[in-house]
Motif scaffolding. Structure first.
Motif, PDB file in Angstrom:
ATOM      1  N   LEU A 118       3.565   4.248   7.957  1.00  0.00           N
ATOM      2  CA  LEU A 118       4.378   3.379   7.096  1.00  0.00           C
ATOM      3  C   LEU A 118       5.374   2.584   7.933  1.00  0.00           C
ATOM      4  CD1 LEU A 118       5.469   2.352   4.405  1.00  0.00           C
ATOM      5  CD2 LEU A 118       6.850   4.425   4.219  1.00  0.00           C
ATOM      6  N   THR A 130       0.841  -1.201   0.000  1.00  0.00           N
ATOM      7  CA  THR A 130       0.000   0.000   0.000  1.00  0.00           C
ATOM      8  C   THR A 130       0.870   1.242   0.000  1.00  0.00           C
ATOM      9  OG1 THR A 130      -1.019  -1.213   1.799  1.00  0.00           O
ATOM     10  CG2 THR A 130      -2.077   0.862   1.147  1.00  0.00           C
ATOM     11  N   MET A 131       0.360   2.293  -0.592  1.00  0.00           N
ATOM     12  CA  MET A 131       1.058   3.567  -0.483  1.00  0.00           C
ATOM     13  C   MET A 131       0.446   4.360   0.663  1.00  0.00           C
ATOM     14  SD  MET A 131       1.875   6.465  -3.357  1.00  0.00           S
ATOM     15  CE  MET A 131       0.277   7.231  -3.501  1.00  0.00           C
ATOM     16  N   PHE A 132       1.280   4.880   1.536  1.00  0.00           N
ATOM     17  CA  PHE A 132       0.791   5.685   2.656  1.00  0.00           C
ATOM     18  C   PHE A 132       0.903   7.155   2.293  1.00  0.00           C
ATOM     19  CE2 PHE A 132       1.752   1.677   4.574  1.00  0.00           C
ATOM     20  CZ  PHE A 132       0.791   1.527   5.556  1.00  0.00           C
ATOM     21  N   ARG A 181       0.520  10.815   0.640  1.00  0.00           N
ATOM     22  CA  ARG A 181       0.705  11.238  -0.762  1.00  0.00           C
ATOM     23  C   ARG A 181      -0.588  11.587  -1.480  1.00  0.00           C
ATOM     24  NH1 ARG A 181       5.610  12.748  -0.166  1.00  0.00           N
ATOM     25  NH2 ARG A 181       7.248  11.190  -0.356  1.00  0.00           N
ATOM     26  N   GLY A 220      15.158   7.518  -2.500  1.00  0.00           N
ATOM     27  CA  GLY A 220      14.393   6.815  -1.474  1.00  0.00           C
ATOM     28  C   GLY A 220      13.205   7.572  -0.934  1.00  0.00           C
ATOM     29  N   VAL A 221      12.940   8.753  -1.490  1.00  0.00           N
ATOM     30  CA  VAL A 221      11.872   9.580  -0.927  1.00  0.00           C
ATOM     31  C   VAL A 221      10.493   9.086  -1.384  1.00  0.00           C
ATOM     32  CG1 VAL A 221      11.632  11.384  -2.697  1.00  0.00           C
ATOM     33  CG2 VAL A 221      11.428  11.978  -0.280  1.00  0.00           C
ATOM     34  N   GLY A 222      10.474   8.302  -2.475  1.00  0.00           N
ATOM     35  CA  GLY A 222       9.193   7.761  -2.931  1.00  0.00           C
ATOM     36  C   GLY A 222       8.767   8.253  -4.309  1.00  0.00           C
ATOM     37  N   LYS A 223       9.726   8.702  -5.113  1.00  0.00           N
ATOM     38  CA  LYS A 223       9.388   9.205  -6.451  1.00  0.00           C
ATOM     39  C   LYS A 223       8.803   8.099  -7.329  1.00  0.00           C
ATOM     40  CE  LYS A 223      13.673  10.404  -7.177  1.00  0.00           C
ATOM     41  NZ  LYS A 223      14.259  10.027  -5.878  1.00  0.00           N
ATOM     42  N   SER A 224       9.476   6.946  -7.326  1.00  0.00           N
ATOM     43  CA  SER A 224       9.008   5.851  -8.184  1.00  0.00           C
ATOM     44  C   SER A 224       7.635   5.373  -7.732  1.00  0.00           C
ATOM     45  CB  SER A 224       9.979   4.670  -8.137  1.00  0.00           C
ATOM     46  OG  SER A 224      11.252   5.086  -8.536  1.00  0.00           O
ATOM     47  N   ARG A 225       7.472   5.291  -6.416  1.00  0.00           N
ATOM     48  CA  ARG A 225       6.206   4.800  -5.867  1.00  0.00           C
ATOM     49  C   ARG A 225       5.054   5.702  -6.271  1.00  0.00           C
ATOM     50  NH1 ARG A 225       2.742   2.521  -5.237  1.00  0.00           N
ATOM     51  NH2 ARG A 225       1.845   1.282  -3.563  1.00  0.00           N
ATOM     52  N   PRO A 236      10.955   7.210   3.177  1.00  0.00           N
ATOM     53  CA  PRO A 236      10.499   5.815   3.231  1.00  0.00           C
ATOM     54  C   PRO A 236      11.619   4.777   3.174  1.00  0.00           C
ATOM     55  CG  PRO A 236       9.050   7.071   1.833  1.00  0.00           C
ATOM     56  CD  PRO A 236      10.166   7.993   2.204  1.00  0.00           C
ATOM     57  N   LEU A 247      14.941  13.498  -3.244  1.00  0.00           N
ATOM     58  CA  LEU A 247      16.055  12.684  -2.747  1.00  0.00           C
ATOM     59  C   LEU A 247      15.884  11.213  -3.107  1.00  0.00           C
ATOM     60  CD1 LEU A 247      16.739  13.904   0.884  1.00  0.00           C
ATOM     61  CD2 LEU A 247      18.090  14.299  -1.173  1.00  0.00           C
ATOM     62  N   GLU A 262      12.432   1.913   5.995  1.00  0.00           N
ATOM     63  CA  GLU A 262      12.490   0.499   5.664  1.00  0.00           C
ATOM     64  C   GLU A 262      13.827  -0.089   6.111  1.00  0.00           C
ATOM     65  OE1 GLU A 262      11.902  -0.069   1.485  1.00  0.00           O
ATOM     66  OE2 GLU A 262      11.717  -2.231   1.648  1.00  0.00           O
TER      67      GLU A 262
HETATM   68  N1  LIG Z   1       4.125   6.663   0.320  1.00  0.00           N
HETATM   69  C1  LIG Z   1       4.687   5.443   0.450  1.00  0.00           C
HETATM   70  N2  LIG Z   1       4.019   4.437   1.073  1.00  0.00           N
HETATM   71  C2  LIG Z   1       4.578   3.221   1.193  1.00  0.00           C
HETATM   72  N3  LIG Z   1       5.807   2.890   0.744  1.00  0.00           N
HETATM   73  C3  LIG Z   1       6.525   3.848   0.123  1.00  0.00           C
HETATM   74  C4  LIG Z   1       6.005   5.177  -0.061  1.00  0.00           C
HETATM   75  N4  LIG Z   1       6.931   5.895  -0.703  1.00  0.00           N
HETATM   76  C5  LIG Z   1       7.969   5.063  -0.919  1.00  0.00           C
HETATM   77  N5  LIG Z   1       7.738   3.833  -0.428  1.00  0.00           N
HETATM   78  C6  LIG Z   1       8.666   2.691  -0.467  1.00  0.00           C
HETATM   79  O1  LIG Z   1       9.949   3.173  -0.108  1.00  0.00           O
HETATM   80  C7  LIG Z   1      10.955   2.675  -0.957  1.00  0.00           C
HETATM   81  C8  LIG Z   1      11.644   3.797  -1.719  1.00  0.00           C
HETATM   82  O2  LIG Z   1      10.713   4.431  -2.555  1.00  0.00           O
HETATM   83  P1  LIG Z   1      11.012   4.753  -4.096  1.00  0.00           P
HETATM   84  O3  LIG Z   1       9.740   5.174  -4.729  1.00  0.00           O
HETATM   85  O4  LIG Z   1      11.740   3.625  -4.722  1.00  0.00           O
HETATM   86  O5  LIG Z   1      12.009   5.995  -3.944  1.00  0.00           O
HETATM   87  P2  LIG Z   1      12.741   6.854  -5.077  1.00  0.00           P
HETATM   88  O6  LIG Z   1      12.195   6.444  -6.396  1.00  0.00           O
HETATM   89  O7  LIG Z   1      12.425   8.274  -4.731  1.00  0.00           O
HETATM   90  O8  LIG Z   1      14.196   6.554  -4.916  1.00  0.00           O
HETATM   91  C9  LIG Z   1      10.257   1.692  -1.867  1.00  0.00           C
HETATM   92  O9  LIG Z   1      10.338   0.416  -1.284  1.00  0.00           O
HETATM   93  C10 LIG Z   1       8.828   2.175  -1.875  1.00  0.00           C
HETATM   94  O10 LIG Z   1       7.907   1.133  -2.137  1.00  0.00           O
END
Ligand SMILES: Nc1ncnc2c1ncn2[C@@H]1O[C@H](COP(=O)(O)OP(=O)(O)O)[C@@H](O)[C@H]1O
Ligand SMILES: [Mg+2]
Length: 466
Positions: free
Chosen positions: A282, A103-105, A107, A133-138, A315, A131, A319
């Motif tokens: 999260l 799940t995404m928390f 955002r 790991g901040v969650g851009k891809s997610r 995030p 940055l 983790e």
């Molecule tokens: N809003 C969120 N809720 C839950 N998990 C998240 C969230 N944002 C990021 N994560 C998790 O944290 C980790 C890093 O996120 P990611 O999107 O890969 O970062 P980035 O692309 O910015 O480097 C991944 O495992 C992702 O699934």
């Protein structure tokens, strides 16, 4: 124009997987297709890698392959036919974003803004920056899923920051065949003309995830956008300075404190510690998976909340820190978070296979790329214990206020510093900033102004803080 072709997926593996899916033995397939058992065996074993077109047709007919699976088989045999093979079957079904596992928390507002931008007529190039790991891809994934599902639009999702052919990623899936072909066209010195002639005027969302592009990529992207009138491009990157036009969407870490202002949702009893703090929600979800025996009491939640804040609500940091719970108690984690937050994320045992480099290394790489002036400003600011203002750093470092404002702006875009919310009644006052804890730890090596052996300039530092 000739193009550099994607290395074909192994034909043998693709054939074997298709045959098994069809529930056929090699002998049965031979019987149905009139291709000899021996030829099928040679193909599956990789002794023959380039079968004739007729052979592929006979095999595909016998296995009653769907159009997309037939295209994948053709692609595996001869990547130069890929354009034709995939062109006819190009559809939202073939081109889809990866399915999220967790799940995404939080955002909510960021997702709304991004989906709106992607849906608007005017914006065709959107870049999410922040940055590592901040969650851009997610976030991009979630937005792409919505565009895909609601707009019924094909999504070409290209993980640009991962090595070719991640293990476990089934190359015989037509979806992956398409993605790896498109990615080979996009990579350095790639063939944008061929991609443009493939997409043509079809509505498409192209996601370049983790595209740490060089400025040289810009003309190619613009060419693509000009050639394909219904194409939209979504880029995620940690390099705002290589921004190539379009809209820039800076992504901040997850909030670790509730948003200021009156709360609209009344907090439930026991809920008050996590409500509207997605970072804590999260991390608690990570904790409850890692340590199901831990009861989520208020004191556990409070400790997790403090760790989240020390890790800036990033995030990937949350983790990584949680992975240590197998070895350390929550109290030990808390003690580490208070002294050396970076130690919690660096060298943390990785939980997910194929996960990215340690966050400390990734942050280091971001710092190493900063222009000298921004680096100096960050170093000075990192050794401070209290929030600072633009004018304060300008005076202390002898920068003009305009220069300092530009540098602070750039650091904000990178996500290395954050602006503190203004207190009520202070709206007119100059903004106050702090350096993220993890960044501070990285820059100062855990030392702050008071304990620093070689303080940057202690007499000046006093004037920086507001
Ligand atoms: N809003 C969120 N809720 C839950 N998990 C998240 C969230 N944002 C990021 N994560 C998790 O944290 C980790 C890093 O996120 P990611 O999107 O890969 O970062 P980035 O692309 O910015 O480097 C991944 O495992 C992702 O699934
Ligand atoms: Mg990413």
């Amino acid at each position: 124009m000739m193009n550099r072709q994607a290395p074909p997926a192994e034909f043998g593996a693709v054939l074997r997987s298709a045959r098994r899916k069809a529930g056929l033995t090699q002998e049965q397939l031979a019987g149905l297709s009139t291709v000899s058992v021996r030829a099928i065996r040679d193909l599956e074993r990789g002794r023959v890698v380039r079968p004739r077109k007729d052979t592929i047709r006979l095999l595909a007919d016998a296995m009653r392959l769907s159009d997309t699976h037939r295209a994948a088989l053709e692609l595996a045999a001869d990547s130069s036919s890929v354009c034709n093979a995939l062109r006819d079957v190009y559809s939202p079904e073939l081109a889809c974003p990866p399915t999220p596992v967790h799940t995404m928390f939080g955002r909510e507002s960021e997702l709304r803004a991004l989906v709106e931008l992607l849906g608007s007529e005017r914006e065709r190039l959107v870049t999410v920056v922040g940055l590592p790991g901040v969650g851009k891809s997610r976030l991009a994934q979630e937005a792409a899923l919505q565009v895909h599902a609601w707009g019924d639009i094909p999504v070409l999702w290209l993980p640009m920051d991962r090595g070719e052919g991640t293990p476990g990623e089934a190359s015989h899936r037509p979806q992956n065949a398409l993605a790896s072909w498109v990615r080979s066209l996009m990579s350095e010195g790639g063939n944008y003309e061929e991609l443009a002639s493939f997409i043509e005027d079809r509505a498409t969302l192209l996601v370049l995830d983790g595209h740490e592009m060089s400025p040289a990529t810009t003309p190619a992207l613009l060419y693509l956008l000009q050639s394909c009138r219904r194409l939209k491009v979504l880029v995620t990157t940690r390099r705002p300075h290589h921004f190539s036009g379009g809209r820039l969407l800076p992504l901040a870490p997850l909030p670790t404190a509730p948003a200021p202002g009156p709360s609209t949702v009344p907090a439930l009893p026991g809920d008050s510690l996590t409500a509207h703090r997605p970072a804590i929600e999260l991390m608690l979800s990570y904790v409850s998976h890692m340590r199901p025996d831990l009861l989520l009491t208020d004191s556990v939640t409070a400790a997790v909340g403090e760790i989240c804040a020390a890790l800036d609500g990033i995030p990937q940091a949350l983790e990584a820190a949680t992975a240590w719970l197998l070895l350390y108690s929550l109290d030990q984690l808390l003690a580490m978070a208070r002294t050396r937050p970076l130690a919690l994320v660096d060298g943390s045992p990785s939980l997910s296979p194929g996960s990215s480099a340690p966050l400390g290394d990734l942050l280091d790489a971001v710092l190493a790329e900063l222009p000298v002036r921004q680096g100096d400003l960050l170093a000075a600011a990192a050794s401070l214990d209290s929030p600072w203002t633009v004018d304060g750093v300008a005076r202390a470092l002898g920068f003009s206020p305009v220069q300092a404002a530009q540098d602070v702006h750039a650091l904000l875009l990178h996500g290395l510093i954050r602006q503190l919310p203004a207190d009520p009644g202070e709206a007119g006052r100059p903004g106050r900033f702090t350096v993220l804890h993890l960044v501070r730890d990285l820059v100062t090596g855990g030392r702050t102004a008071d304990e620093s052996a070689t303080p940057a300039a202690p007499h000046l530092l006093a004037t920086i803080t507001a």
